[in-house]
Design a protein around this motif. Structure first.
Motif: not given
Length: 220
Positions: A45, A48-50, A182-183, A185-187, A189-190
């Motif tokens: 996390a 990926v900026g979370m 949200a996690f 989803f953030a992955i 995007k990477k």
């Protein structure tokens, strides 16, 4: 360092991790909480900026018994002997079982359990729970715990799921601000390629490595 392609059967990334936003409330409909023992999860996390998205969860857990929800505050262990969630004899069996497997629980890593398999690796969580803790504890505590940890009931889980649940879920409960969805989803995007609505037909090993056959949303 790998170029990764993710195939997800649903119309959004995350698999079973689903967050519903309704009437100002955030409802996690799949997995609903984590613990601080999910160290690798938290490291990823942060990557990926979370890292600042984690918040403490309520320590109150609802246990369903005889058609009603009984709240249990795991931050108040002295209140546990008085909960109506279990009979007095079941509480004694639960305590006796914890004492019997305390050494295994002390050394267990919820994410690296293969070393603890031993000769009883094929035993189901249901059979192990009834043998170590009794049927009442297995039905009302261990079976829900297995469903929370591995997504299936005690009959379909190995006994290691009980160890994973009891060792991992004795820690501080945490969550992600905005919901667990949200996690992933953030992955996503990477990653370089995420294909949604993809149904995997089969996975086979060959001389070149692993071959995945899949069908896209249009049936191709």
């Amino acid at each position: 360092g790998y170029a990764v392609t993710v195939l997800d059967n649903r119309n959004r990334p995350g698999g079973r991790v689903t967050t519903i936003h309704r009437d100002g409330f955030i409802l996690d409909a799949g997995p609903s909480t984590l613990t601080t023992k999910y160290r690798e999860y938290q490291i990823l996390a942060r990557e990926v900026g979370m890292g600042d998205a984690f918040v403490n969860s309520s320590p109150v857990v609802g246990l369903l018994r005889d058609g009603r929800v009984i709240d249990i505050n795991i931050d108040k262990p002295l209140s546990l002997p008085f909960t109506p969630a279990l009979s007095f004899s079941a509480k004694l069996q639960f305590l006796r079982g914890l004492v019997r497997c305390r050494k295994l629980l002390a050394r267990a890593n919820s994410f690296e359990l293969t070393d603890d398999g031993g000769n009883g690796q094929a035993e189901s969580a249901q059979a192990y729970g009834e043998r170590m803790f009794g049927k009442e504890v297995t039905d009302y505590v261990l079976d829900p715990l297995c469903r929370l940890v591995v997504g299936t009931g005690a009959e379909s889980s190995t006994w290691l799921s009980v160890i994973a649940g009891l060792s991992g879920w004795s820690q501080q409960l945490i969550n992600i601000r905005g919901g667990l969805e949200a996690f992933p989803f953030a992955i996503a995007k990477k990653l370089n390629k995420v294909i949604l609505g993809a149904e995997v037909q089969g996975i086979t090993e060959n001389d070149r490595g692993v071959e995945v056959a899949w069908r896209d949303a249009q049936g191709a």
